[in-house]
Design a protein around this motif. Structure first.
Motif, PDB file in Angstrom:
ATOM      1  N   TRP A 177       0.748  -1.163   0.096  1.00 29.64           N
ATOM      2  CA  TRP A 177      -0.014  -0.091   0.109  1.00 29.64           C
ATOM      3  C   TRP A 177       0.915   1.161  -0.028  1.00 29.64           C
ATOM      4  O   TRP A 177       0.337   2.244  -0.615  1.00 29.64           O
ATOM      5  CB  TRP A 177      -0.839  -0.006   1.392  1.00 29.64           C
ATOM      6  N   GLU A 178       1.855   1.227   0.698  1.00 29.63           N
ATOM      7  CA  GLU A 178       2.842   2.367   0.986  1.00 29.63           C
ATOM      8  C   GLU A 178       3.566   2.622  -0.644  1.00 29.63           C
ATOM      9  O   GLU A 178       3.520   3.954  -1.106  1.00 29.63           O
ATOM     10  CB  GLU A 178       4.146   2.201   2.025  1.00 29.63           C
ATOM     11  N   GLU A 179       3.916   1.542  -1.211  1.00 31.46           N
ATOM     12  CA  GLU A 179       4.223   1.651  -2.559  1.00 31.46           C
ATOM     13  C   GLU A 179       3.538   2.275  -3.530  1.00 31.46           C
ATOM     14  O   GLU A 179       3.642   3.284  -4.450  1.00 31.46           O
ATOM     15  CB  GLU A 179       4.820   0.524  -3.133  1.00 31.46           C
ATOM     16  N   GLN A 180       2.124   1.728  -3.471  1.00 29.02           N
ATOM     17  CA  GLN A 180       1.110   2.154  -4.483  1.00 29.02           C
ATOM     18  C   GLN A 180       0.825   3.642  -4.034  1.00 29.02           C
ATOM     19  O   GLN A 180       0.463   4.275  -5.132  1.00 29.02           O
ATOM     20  CB  GLN A 180      -0.057   1.118  -4.190  1.00 29.02           C
ATOM     21  N   CYS A 181       0.775   3.918  -2.836  1.00 27.74           N
ATOM     22  CA  CYS A 181       0.326   5.323  -2.618  1.00 27.74           C
ATOM     23  C   CYS A 181       1.446   6.315  -3.095  1.00 27.74           C
ATOM     24  O   CYS A 181       1.115   7.387  -3.520  1.00 27.74           O
ATOM     25  CB  CYS A 181       0.338   5.679  -0.992  1.00 27.74           C
ATOM     26  N   SER A 182       2.672   6.074  -2.930  1.00 28.66           N
ATOM     27  CA  SER A 182       3.615   6.724  -3.567  1.00 28.66           C
ATOM     28  C   SER A 182       3.622   6.955  -4.964  1.00 28.66           C
ATOM     29  O   SER A 182       3.746   7.817  -5.518  1.00 28.66           O
ATOM     30  CB  SER A 182       5.117   6.259  -3.115  1.00 28.66           C
ATOM     31  N   VAL A 183       3.132   5.777  -5.824  1.00 33.91           N
ATOM     32  CA  VAL A 183       2.944   5.821  -7.141  1.00 33.91           C
ATOM     33  C   VAL A 183       1.956   6.898  -7.535  1.00 33.91           C
ATOM     34  O   VAL A 183       1.885   7.695  -8.451  1.00 33.91           O
ATOM     35  CB  VAL A 183       2.719   4.361  -7.708  1.00 33.91           C
ATOM     36  N   ILE A 184       0.821   6.813  -6.794  1.00 34.91           N
ATOM     37  CA  ILE A 184      -0.495   7.483  -7.143  1.00 34.91           C
ATOM     38  C   ILE A 184      -0.169   8.902  -6.605  1.00 34.91           C
ATOM     39  O   ILE A 184      -0.623   9.716  -7.404  1.00 34.91           O
ATOM     40  CB  ILE A 184      -1.728   6.775  -6.174  1.00 34.91           C
ATOM     41  N   HIS A 185       0.575   9.471  -5.557  1.00 33.35           N
ATOM     42  CA  HIS A 185       1.105  10.522  -5.413  1.00 33.35           C
ATOM     43  C   HIS A 185       1.563  11.181  -6.426  1.00 33.35           C
ATOM     44  O   HIS A 185       1.474  12.334  -7.004  1.00 33.35           O
ATOM     45  CB  HIS A 185       1.606  10.671  -4.047  1.00 33.35           C
ATOM     46  N   GLN A 186       2.899  10.288  -7.005  1.00 30.44           N
ATOM     47  CA  GLN A 186       3.509  10.913  -8.114  1.00 30.44           C
ATOM     48  C   GLN A 186       2.490  10.871  -9.449  1.00 30.44           C
ATOM     49  O   GLN A 186       2.971  12.093  -9.996  1.00 30.44           O
ATOM     50  CB  GLN A 186       4.712   9.990  -8.356  1.00 30.44           C
ATOM     51  N   GLU A 187       1.664  10.185  -9.696  1.00 33.41           N
ATOM     52  CA  GLU A 187       1.012  10.297 -11.050  1.00 33.41           C
ATOM     53  C   GLU A 187       0.021  11.640 -10.756  1.00 33.41           C
ATOM     54  O   GLU A 187      -0.097  12.359 -11.694  1.00 33.41           O
ATOM     55  CB  GLU A 187       0.121   9.006 -11.042  1.00 33.41           C
ATOM     56  N   VAL A 188      -0.441  11.664  -9.441  1.00 31.30           N
ATOM     57  CA  VAL A 188      -1.424  12.970  -9.507  1.00 31.30           C
ATOM     58  C   VAL A 188      -0.457  14.193  -9.411  1.00 31.30           C
ATOM     59  O   VAL A 188      -0.992  15.419 -10.148  1.00 31.30           O
ATOM     60  CB  VAL A 188      -2.225  12.917  -7.915  1.00 31.30           C
ATOM     61  N   ASP A 190       1.925  14.695 -11.361  1.00 35.81           N
ATOM     62  CA  ASP A 190       2.419  14.583 -12.942  1.00 35.81           C
ATOM     63  C   ASP A 190       1.299  15.026 -13.445  1.00 35.81           C
ATOM     64  O   ASP A 190       1.303  15.922 -14.617  1.00 35.81           O
ATOM     65  CB  ASP A 190       2.950  13.200 -13.431  1.00 35.81           C
ATOM     66  N   THR A 191       0.001  14.812 -13.132  1.00 37.81           N
ATOM     67  CA  THR A 191      -1.137  15.261 -13.854  1.00 37.81           C
ATOM     68  C   THR A 191      -1.491  16.734 -13.568  1.00 37.81           C
ATOM     69  O   THR A 191      -1.787  17.387 -14.622  1.00 37.81           O
ATOM     70  CB  THR A 191      -2.437  14.243 -13.435  1.00 37.81           C
TER      71      THR A 191
END
Length: 202
Positions: A177-188, A190-191
């Protein structure tokens, strides 16, 4: 601004919204799977807990049986002690009577000696029987205690195994979950950057 150019901007926004929705759907699916994994682990732990309770009930029953056997053994020892004391009293009484009768009636010596021998045999037989009974009871108690100790060790091993497995799985899930949250935060981020928005100003 020309209409053609404006239409192109709307298409870009729609595509961005679509990508965001797809990402949200993927995140929801991952969350659902993780929730399902946690539910399965809870059921597994509940089953292990049930097994542990059953083992504990069996252990308590064995303890109760041991207490009952100890009480029976104590009672039998007390009975044997009473019998032995009674036989000793009889022996003493008979010995006194024999001495008196020997002094008075030498004719009865053979008969009285036979009776005395019978009492001695009975006393010996009772003593041997008592010793055998005590040995058998001690062996049963020792065997039950050994089984009880073995079951306690097995219950502790099962419980520790379940807890270790659960903690390991929770740690792995948390890391994912921590890895996924980091990826999602980065994607947001970038968006937002694609739209010219600084995430620090939000």
């Amino acid at each position: 601004m020309p209409p053609k150019k404006k239409g192109k901007g709307n298409s870009k926004k729609d595509k961005s919204k679509k990508n965001t929705l797809e990402k949200d759907d993927g995140l929801a699916e991952k969350y659902r799977r993780s929730a399902l994994d946690v539910a399965v682990l809870k059921e597994h732990l509940a089953l292990r807990t049930s097994v542990t309770r059953q083992a504990t009930a069996v252990r308590d029953d064995l303890k109760s049986q041991i207490r009952d056997l100890e009480q029976v053994l104590s009672q039998e020892r007390s009975d044997m002690k009473d019998i032995t004391a009674d036989l000793n009293r009889q022996y003493t009484s008979m010995e006194t009577d024999l001495q008196t009768k020997v002094n008075r009636l030498e004719v009865s010596v053979d008969l009285l000696e036979t009776q005395l021998a019978e009492c001695q045999v009975k006393l010996k037989s009772e003593r041997e029987h008592r010793e055998k009974t005590e040995a058998e009871k001690d062996a049963i108690i020792s065997d039950l205690q050994s089984k009880l100790d073995s079951m306690e060790r097995e219950c502790e091993r099962i419980l520790h195994g379940c807890l270790d497995s659960l903690l390991s799985h929770l740690a792995e899930t948390r890391l994912q979950w921590e890895e996924q949250c980091s990826v999602i935060h980065q994607e947001v981020k970038d968006t937002l950057s694609d739209f010219g928005i600084n995430p620090l100003h939000i």
